[in-house]
Design an enzyme around this catalytic site. Structure first.
Site, PDB file in Angstrom:
ATOM      1  N   GLU A 124       0.877  -1.203   0.046  1.00 66.00           N
ATOM      2  CA  GLU A 124       0.118   0.163   0.185  1.00 66.00           C
ATOM      3  C   GLU A 124       0.843   1.362   0.075  1.00 66.00           C
ATOM      4  O   GLU A 124       1.716   1.289   0.769  1.00 66.00           O
ATOM      5  CB  GLU A 124      -0.895  -0.035   1.255  1.00 66.00           C
ATOM      6  CG  GLU A 124      -1.531   1.156   1.601  1.00 66.00           C
ATOM      7  CD  GLU A 124      -2.552   1.005   2.922  1.00 66.00           C
ATOM      8  OE1 GLU A 124      -3.072   2.149   3.059  1.00 66.00           O
ATOM      9  OE2 GLU A 124      -2.373   0.093   3.547  1.00 66.00           O
ATOM     10  N   ASP A 168       0.152   5.140   0.808  1.00 63.46           N
ATOM     11  CA  ASP A 168      -0.669   6.091   1.090  1.00 63.46           C
ATOM     12  C   ASP A 168      -0.291   7.740   0.698  1.00 63.46           C
ATOM     13  O   ASP A 168       0.878   7.945   1.236  1.00 63.46           O
ATOM     14  CB  ASP A 168      -0.816   6.094   2.691  1.00 63.46           C
ATOM     15  CG  ASP A 168      -1.462   4.658   3.272  1.00 63.46           C
ATOM     16  OD1 ASP A 168      -2.413   4.465   2.550  1.00 63.46           O
ATOM     17  OD2 ASP A 168      -1.151   4.344   4.547  1.00 63.46           O
ATOM     18  N   GLU A 204      -3.128  10.910   3.857  1.00 65.80           N
ATOM     19  CA  GLU A 204      -4.159  10.494   4.838  1.00 65.80           C
ATOM     20  C   GLU A 204      -4.266  11.845   5.574  1.00 65.80           C
ATOM     21  O   GLU A 204      -3.317  12.512   6.064  1.00 65.80           O
ATOM     22  CB  GLU A 204      -3.563   9.475   5.712  1.00 65.80           C
ATOM     23  CG  GLU A 204      -3.474   8.369   4.992  1.00 65.80           C
ATOM     24  CD  GLU A 204      -3.354   7.003   5.666  1.00 65.80           C
ATOM     25  OE1 GLU A 204      -4.417   6.095   6.220  1.00 65.80           O
ATOM     26  OE2 GLU A 204      -2.294   6.832   6.125  1.00 65.80           O
ATOM     27  N   HIS A 246       3.900   1.645   2.761  1.00 66.35           N
ATOM     28  CA  HIS A 246       3.762  -0.057   3.645  1.00 66.35           C
ATOM     29  C   HIS A 246       4.007  -0.958   2.665  1.00 66.35           C
ATOM     30  O   HIS A 246       3.178  -1.028   1.594  1.00 66.35           O
ATOM     31  CB  HIS A 246       2.446  -0.142   3.945  1.00 66.35           C
ATOM     32  CG  HIS A 246       1.909   0.896   4.965  1.00 66.35           C
ATOM     33  ND1 HIS A 246       1.944   0.805   6.264  1.00 66.35           N
ATOM     34  CD2 HIS A 246       1.168   2.108   4.827  1.00 66.35           C
ATOM     35  CE1 HIS A 246       1.178   1.878   6.861  1.00 66.35           C
ATOM     36  NE2 HIS A 246       0.820   2.720   6.222  1.00 66.35           N
TER      37      HIS A 246
END
Length: 451
Positions: free
Chosen positions: A225, A227, A230, A241
């Site tokens: 993942e 990101d 956020e 991640h």
């Protein structure tokens, strides 16, 4: 052996319902070239399958509240045979509206038959396929308005290594595929997905005590993942991640890395990631209402994926952030903590140094670091846009002091200005039901071509 394997021989699959038509809201985006010219691309979004109505051949719920029907879903095989995944009323039930290149996600929506909280959608290429992006040596840009997001909410834009068809090609049980938002995975290996690879996640299902709409099954669904964003109006972070498994992976037991089983760092994914949060890294006046990047106004966010040789084939070496607001280009903030080298982007060296200084487990490095992230980006990733509140730790990891029991002033624990008492879903849902996030003007292209 995972339970979904033996089901393939029975010829059953999750079916597509006909109670509600499925019309994907359009969302255009732009593909840019090195010369700076951008061409509009036709796209649409689709609601994740987890939010959808699941019922029998009539109108009886297979899943109601946070529990499966014991009659319709006593086991995965029977559930798949009995149940239908239906279309979505995007605006009326889920508070999702689009207009040209703009997408608005509402928080609490009072529908005709239920109250909906938040949503998660994916950008689609066509009816049956998610749009795939290959980010290395490129930049991804969008404009976002988080002015209406208080503490405890997260208007997120990120990428995950999902199957382009929602798993339909690999798993016959996943018949609705990308057309109905199937195939989700992320680095948290969520157990709350009702269907994984088309198989009902009913085994060992336990309703969540703090969420009347959700529960956790035996299996989780994992993948790398990235990101990109956020955020709420008080704090923001971007975080890679990684997972040791390629693509979407159904986990069970220790490999899921469940925190409540004290196995967070024993699983296949790096759940902490390597985050760049300006507030956490010592600059408390960079992002927020009225600050350098003013969260009371829309802001354009540029994320660049730098390679070692300036080519798509090069090794991923840096993930860089730039903001544009009010006609001005704003470079990312620099770290400002004693003992941490002053930098303004995510690199392998930054991750190693910040993890060591903050006393955090460096699971990012243990799981493969930038090499593993680069490999995932070579494969291609799917764009996810979501709005959610946090039933686990009230979003304190993003916008407050976390862990809450850390020593006063402990390095790396101050992540945002929100109170440690903020963010409880019951409070946020009752006090800020009209909260929303708007994403617009998505652009993708070579470095320095989209802003």
């Amino acid at each position: 052996m995972l339970s979904f394997v033996f089901l393939l021989g029975f010829g059953v699959s999750l079916e597509i319902g006909t109670q509600q038509s499925e019309n994907h809201p359009t969302l255009s985006w732009q593909q840019c070239t090195s010369s700076g010219s951008c061409t509009s691309q036709s796209g649409s979004i689709v609601l994740d399958s987890n939010w959808r109505w699941v019922h029998d051949s009539g109108t009886t719920n297979c899943y109601d509240g946070n529990e499966w029907s014991s009659d319709l879903c006593p086991d995965p095989e029977t559930c798949s045979k009995n149940c239908y995944l239906d279309g979505a009323d995007y605006s009326g039930t889920y508070g999702i509206t689009s207009n040209g290149s703009s997408l608005k996600l509402g928080f609490v929506t009072e529908g005709s038959y239920s109250t909906n909280i938040g949503s998660r959608v994916y950008l689609k290429k066509d009816t049956n396929t998610y749009q795939i992006f290959k980010l290395k040596n490129h930049e991804f840009t969008f404009t976002v308005d988080v002015s209406n997001l208080p503490c405890g909410l997260n208007g997120a834009l990120y990428f995950v290594e999902m199957e382009a068809d929602g798993g339909k090609g690999k798993y016959p049980l996943a018949k609705p595929g990308a057309q109905y938002g199937m195939g989700y995975c992320d680095a948290q290996c969520p157990h709350d997905m009702k269907f994984i690879n088309g198989n009902a996640n009913v085994l060992d299902w336990k309703p969540q005590e703090t969420d009347e709409n959700s529960g956790n099954g035996r299996y989780g669904t994992c993948c790398t993942e990235m990101d990109i964003w956020e955020a709420n109006s008080q704090a923001t972070a971007y975080t890679p991640h990684i997972c040791t498994k390629d693509g979407q992976y159904q986990c069970e037991g220790t490999e899921c890395g469940d925190s409540d089983a004290n196995q967070r760092y024993n699983g296949v994914c790096d759940k902490d990631g390597c985050d760049f949060n300006s507030y956490r890294l010592g600059n408390k006046t960079f992002f927020g209402p009225g600050l350098i990047v003013d969260s009371k106004k829309p802001v354009t966010v540029v994320t660049q994926f730098i390679t070692s040789n300036g080519q798509d084939s090069g090794d991923l070496t840096e993930i860089r952030r730039i903001y544009v607001q009010g006609g001005k280009t704003i470079q990312n903030s620099f770290t400002n903590i004693a003992g941490l080298t002053s930098v303004d982007s995510i690199t392998e060296a930054f991750c190693d140094e910040s993890k060591d200084l903050f006393g955090d487990t460096n699971d990012f490095k243990a799981k493969g670091g930038f090499t593993a992230m680069g490999k995932s980006l070579d494969t291609g990733v799917v764009l996810v846009l979501s709005l959610w509140d946090d039933h686990s730790v009230n979003m304190l990891w993003l916008d407050s002091t976390y862990p809450t029991d850390a020593a006063a002033g402990a390095l790396g624990t101050q992540r945002g200005p929100c109170a440690t008492s903020s963010g409880a879903p019951s409070d946020v849902e009752s006090q800020s039901p009209d909260a929303s996030v708007t994403f617009s003007d998505i652009k993708f292209g070579p470095l320095d071509s989209t802003y």
